[in-house]
Design a protein around this motif. Structure first.
Motif, mmCIF file in Angstrom:
data_model
loop_
_atom_site.group_PDB
_atom_site.id
_atom_site.type_symbol
_atom_site.label_atom_id
_atom_site.label_comp_id
_atom_site.label_asym_id
_atom_site.label_seq_id
_atom_site.Cartn_x
_atom_site.Cartn_y
_atom_site.Cartn_z
ATOM 1 N N SER A 35 41.011 51.922 51.323
ATOM 2 C CA SER A 35 40.548 53.067 52.123
ATOM 3 C C SER A 35 41.525 54.216 51.978
ATOM 4 C CB SER A 35 40.467 52.676 53.601
ATOM 5 O OG SER A 35 39.495 51.696 53.779
ATOM 6 N N TYR A 36 40.987 55.423 52.008
ATOM 7 C CA TYR A 36 41.806 56.638 52.091
ATOM 8 C C TYR A 36 41.464 57.266 53.431
ATOM 9 C CZ TYR A 36 41.934 55.996 47.012
ATOM 10 O OH TYR A 36 42.088 55.485 45.740
ATOM 11 N N GLY A 37 42.293 57.028 54.412
ATOM 12 C CA GLY A 37 41.965 57.511 55.750
ATOM 13 C C GLY A 37 40.697 56.829 56.231
ATOM 14 N N ASP A 38 39.701 57.637 56.576
ATOM 15 C CA ASP A 38 38.439 57.077 57.071
ATOM 16 C C ASP A 38 37.483 56.701 55.951
ATOM 17 O OD1 ASP A 38 39.354 57.481 59.590
ATOM 18 O OD2 ASP A 38 38.379 59.445 59.846
ATOM 19 N N VAL A 39 37.826 57.111 54.744
ATOM 20 C CA VAL A 39 36.912 56.881 53.620
ATOM 21 C C VAL A 39 37.204 55.537 52.969
ATOM 22 C CG1 VAL A 39 36.114 57.761 51.394
ATOM 23 C CG2 VAL A 39 36.787 59.363 53.196
ATOM 24 N N GLN A 40 36.173 54.680 52.929
ATOM 25 C CA GLN A 40 36.341 53.374 52.277
ATOM 26 C C GLN A 40 35.921 53.498 50.822
ATOM 27 O OE1 GLN A 40 34.448 50.342 54.926
ATOM 28 N NE2 GLN A 40 36.027 49.093 53.938
ATOM 29 N N ALA A 41 36.908 53.522 49.935
ATOM 30 C CA ALA A 41 36.607 53.717 48.511
ATOM 31 C C ALA A 41 36.129 52.424 47.867
ATOM 32 C CB ALA A 41 37.838 54.233 47.790
ATOM 33 N N LEU A 42 36.690 51.300 48.273
ATOM 34 C CA LEU A 42 36.251 49.997 47.752
ATOM 35 C C LEU A 42 36.014 49.052 48.926
ATOM 36 C CD1 LEU A 42 38.526 49.218 44.644
ATOM 37 C CD2 LEU A 42 36.135 49.924 44.643
ATOM 38 N N ARG A 43 34.922 48.304 48.856
ATOM 39 C CA ARG A 43 34.594 47.390 49.955
ATOM 40 C C ARG A 43 34.346 45.999 49.405
ATOM 41 N NH1 ARG A 43 31.073 50.870 53.755
ATOM 42 N NH2 ARG A 43 31.382 52.951 52.917
ATOM 43 N N GLY A 44 35.419 45.325 49.020
ATOM 44 C CA GLY A 44 35.281 43.948 48.549
ATOM 45 C C GLY A 44 34.686 43.829 47.169
ATOM 46 N N ALA A 45 35.169 44.645 46.239
ATOM 47 C CA ALA A 45 34.620 44.635 44.873
ATOM 48 C C ALA A 45 35.275 43.548 44.022
ATOM 49 C CB ALA A 45 34.833 46.000 44.228
ATOM 50 N N ASP A 46 34.451 42.872 43.213
ATOM 51 C CA ASP A 46 34.942 41.865 42.269
ATOM 52 C C ASP A 46 34.705 42.377 40.846
ATOM 53 O OD1 ASP A 46 35.342 40.242 44.456
ATOM 54 O OD2 ASP A 46 33.479 39.105 44.159
ATOM 55 N N LEU A 47 35.539 41.942 39.932
ATOM 56 C CA LEU A 47 35.316 42.303 38.527
ATOM 57 C C LEU A 47 36.002 41.283 37.631
ATOM 58 C CD1 LEU A 47 34.065 44.511 36.700
ATOM 59 C CD2 LEU A 47 36.287 45.620 36.656
ATOM 60 N N ASP A 48 35.261 40.770 36.658
ATOM 61 C CA ASP A 48 35.824 39.873 35.649
ATOM 62 C C ASP A 48 35.595 40.512 34.280
ATOM 63 O OD1 ASP A 48 36.070 38.183 37.751
ATOM 64 O OD2 ASP A 48 34.575 36.733 37.068
ATOM 65 N N VAL A 49 36.581 40.402 33.424
ATOM 66 C CA VAL A 49 36.388 40.889 32.054
ATOM 67 C C VAL A 49 36.997 39.877 31.097
ATOM 68 C CG1 VAL A 49 36.665 42.796 30.449
ATOM 69 C CG2 VAL A 49 36.581 43.273 32.877
ATOM 70 N N ALA A 50 36.249 39.575 30.042
ATOM 71 C CA ALA A 50 36.705 38.579 29.064
ATOM 72 C C ALA A 50 37.208 39.279 27.800
ATOM 73 C CB ALA A 50 35.538 37.654 28.721
ATOM 74 N N PRO A 51 37.997 38.578 27.001
ATOM 75 C CA PRO A 51 38.476 39.184 25.748
ATOM 76 C C PRO A 51 37.311 39.608 24.862
ATOM 77 C CG PRO A 51 39.596 37.103 26.174
ATOM 78 C CD PRO A 51 38.500 37.204 27.185
ATOM 79 N N GLY A 52 37.451 40.748 24.242
ATOM 80 C CA GLY A 52 36.421 41.241 23.339
ATOM 81 C C GLY A 52 35.207 41.831 24.037
ATOM 82 N N GLN A 53 35.238 41.839 25.351
ATOM 83 C CA GLN A 53 34.087 42.328 26.108
ATOM 84 C C GLN A 53 34.304 43.781 26.531
ATOM 85 O OE1 GLN A 53 33.643 40.438 29.964
ATOM 86 N NE2 GLN A 53 31.422 40.439 29.742
ATOM 87 N N ILE A 54 33.283 44.589 26.362
ATOM 88 C CA ILE A 54 33.347 45.972 26.850
ATOM 89 C C ILE A 54 32.547 46.022 28.142
ATOM 90 C CG2 ILE A 54 32.828 48.389 26.380
ATOM 91 C CD1 ILE A 54 32.851 47.678 23.380
ATOM 92 N N THR A 55 33.202 46.432 29.201
ATOM 93 C CA THR A 55 32.523 46.518 30.496
ATOM 94 C C THR A 55 32.420 47.977 30.899
ATOM 95 O OG1 THR A 55 33.369 44.370 31.157
ATOM 96 C CG2 THR A 55 32.634 45.827 32.916
ATOM 97 N N ALA A 56 31.196 48.430 31.066
ATOM 98 C CA ALA A 56 30.992 49.822 31.496
ATOM 99 C C ALA A 56 30.858 49.840 33.011
ATOM 100 C CB ALA A 56 29.745 50.383 30.839
ATOM 101 N N LEU A 57 31.729 50.592 33.652
ATOM 102 C CA LEU A 57 31.614 50.761 35.106
ATOM 103 C C LEU A 57 30.753 51.991 35.338
ATOM 104 C CD1 LEU A 57 35.105 50.364 36.863
ATOM 105 C CD2 LEU A 57 33.116 48.882 37.035
#
Lengths: 328, 255
Positions: A35-57
């Protein structure tokens, strides 16, 4: 029927590959909140990335993409959650984790008074590349990004696109296991975009995991990336383009009128109000039929668009809004 | 250690590519020195230093005052990284705050020291400054003053958000501390209240050291109080800077 079966089989094979690949994940991020002050920028985000994998957010401005990669790079401390890189806990072994990552932040950051070679060699040095290997590492990256002829030119004298390439080069000069590029093609010309995409693919082919944030869906398709849709700090969907389209298929028509429809009229048309005077139907009705259904209301029609089952409509279906490709 | 070495190397290279600020900082005191030598010489003679030319006060005084201004450059270098968007890239190396600060401090301590030595040598050629005491004692005074000022500016950098704030403090500090510390005229010539405040400035201790070497044939033992205070202040200021410095705090460069 045959097509559905083929999609089903392809999906099963993707899942099987992913199950194997996930066993050797470079990155495992769990339950990230920030959170940045009152703003919640991330709320329990998960992310997995494997070798050789391109992950577009994929996400709109403020969705939490930059916050997420800043946390993974150790630049930001999350309020809660964990990040493991190659089995190393990032926040207790920042130094070791930093050697495994390369990050090119959103804003171009190079030393204008230094040459391209000096920039590349400095960032290689900073990442722990030995003195004897720095020159060849810099030359290799310059070659990959089409900067060889410019190696001895000051970065401040490069064009915007060339600076952007150098900016990315500084992140990959030490051949990181995890490369993070935050909107690398913003403001870049067509040639630079193509060059950067080619470099990312080449890094992935060499086994690096890549996280790539962008607003440009055509880039995601060119990268053949695994897509992660993030909105309001949460990961809402993840998969290959085919998987997402299959799972979140959205087709129909979206039309805008010069005046609002009343509720009964919306119901009669089988539409939903998406925003202002814009409405969406999700059946297979052709445009002509919709115009006929609108009757006299069609005189106030300002625009009508056919929704095709692609990443853009997947994004629309998942987040309820469009990915503004023009935004940066 | 690798990060410190890398940052020191790149900072020195950046400074070498754009040396004009140093050239100007070197030229200004050279213009001022000859203007005051004779007047200050008479004042020193009246104090009892019969063979003083005035250079013994004027040259170190300019070194002390302009040295203060030059020290602001270490802050400028840090804020400039934010302006160039390279700060996050340095941070991504996982170098801890003390290493990052050391990477910026070391080149500027070296340059600051070289600046002071060059001004003294040029002062000798220009207005006849003569070294009466120990050269090692003088070196210790110069080194401890450089360290103290760089630590002071790093503390300012840790505290203030914008380069303009740091610049304002440094310029004000150079004048106020220079004046109180005896860089313009000997402390004995200042009003009583100013004389009470003088020992709280680094300029005072630097000037005390210079006077011991240039006016009183002083050796290492004679400058130890000055060197001790300046190095002690360095430790305190650097400690505060490291404690207060937040690597993830956004700093504003010009614009």
């Amino acid at each position: 029927m045959a097509s559905k079966r083929s999609n089903f089989n392809r999906r099963k094979s993707f899942d099987a590959v992913r199950a194997v690949v996930n066993d050797v994940r470079v990155l495992v991020a769990r339950g990230l909140t920030k959170s940045y002050g009152d703003v919640q920028a991330l709320r329990g985000a998960d992310l997995d990335v494997a070798p050789g994998q391109i992950t577009a957010l994929l996400g709109r401005n403020g969705a939490g993409k930059t916050t997420m990669i800043s946390i993974i790079a150790g630049l930001l401390q999350p309020d809660s959650g964990s990040v493991e890189l190659g089995g190393i806990d990032v926040f207790s072994n920042l130094d070791a984790a930093a050697k495994l990552t390369g990050i090119a932040p959103q804003e171009t950051g190079v030393y204008g008074v230094l040459t391209v070679r000096e920039n590349l060699e400095f960032f290689a040095n900073l990442a722990g590349v030995g003195r004897t290997e720095r020159a060849s590492a810099a030359a290799e990256v310059a070659d990959q990004l089409g900067l060889t002829e410019l190696l001895d030119r000051r970065a401040g004298k490069l064009s915007g696109g060339e600076q952007r390439r150098l900016h990315t080069g500084c992140a990959l000069v030490h051949r990181p296991q995890l490369l993070m590029l935050d909107e690398p093609t913003v403001g870049a010309d067509v040639a630079t975009r193509a060059q950067l995409i080619e470099s990312v693919r080449s890094m992935a082919n060499e086994g690096a995991a890549v996280i790539y944030t962008t607003h440009y869906l055509n880039e995601v398709e060119a990268l053949d990336a695994d897509n992660v849709i993030i909105d309001a700090g949460q990961v809402l969907a993840r998969g290959t383009r085919e998987e997402l389209v299959e799972e979140h298929r959205l087709s129909g028509l979206e039309f805008t009128l010069d005046a609002p429809l009343d509720a009964a009229e919306v119901e009669r048309l089988g539409a939903t109000n998406t925003e202002g005077n814009t409405y969406r139907t999700t059946d297979d009705r052709p445009i002509g039929a919709l115009i006929a259904d609108l009757g006299s209301q069609s005189e106030g029609l300002l625009g009508i668009e056919s929704l095709r089952p692609d990443l853009e409509t997947v994004f629309l279906a998942v987040t309820g809004d469009r990915l503004d490709e023009g935004a940066s | 250690m690798d990060a410190i070495r890398a940052i020191v190397g790149v900072q020195l290279r950046i400074i070498r590519r754009d040396p004009w600020f140093l050239v100007i900082m070197f030229g200004m005191p050279l213009v001022i020195m000859p203007l005051f030598v004779d007047t200050i010489g008479l004042s020193l003679q009246a104090e009892g230093y019969g063979d003083a030319s005035g250079a013994e006060q004027v040259v170190p005084g300019q070194v002390v005052m302009f040295g203060f201004m030059l020290a602001g450059s270490v802050g400028f270098s840090v804020y400039r990284e934010h302006g160039w968007n390279t700060w996050d890239r340095l941070r991504a190396s996982a170098a801890p705050a003390p290493s990052l600060l050391a990477g910026f401090a070391i080149p500027w301590i070296l340059i600051h020291l070289l600046y002071q030595v060059t001004l003294l040598v040029t002062g000798a050629l220009l207005v006849g400054l003569r070294l009466k005491g120990s050269i090692i004692a003088e070196f210790l005074v110069l080194l401890s003053y450089s360290c103290c000022l760089i630590a002071f500016v790093l503390l300012l950098t840790a505290v203030f958000r914008t380069i303009n704030q740091v610049n304002a403090i440094v310029n004000l500090g150079a004048m106020v501390f220079g004046g109180l510390g005896g860089a313009f005229v000997p402390v004995d010539g200042l009003p009583k209240i100013a004389q009470y405040l003088s020992p709280f400035t680094p300029s005072f201790w630097a000037m005390e050291g210079h006077r011991a070497v240039f006016l009183e044939d002083g050796g290492i033992a004679d400058v130890l109080p000055s060197v001790g205070v300046l190095l002690g202040a360095t430790v305190v200021l650097a400690g505060l800077a490291v404690t207060r410095f937040r690597v993830d705090e956004t700093k504003e460069f010009f614009g």
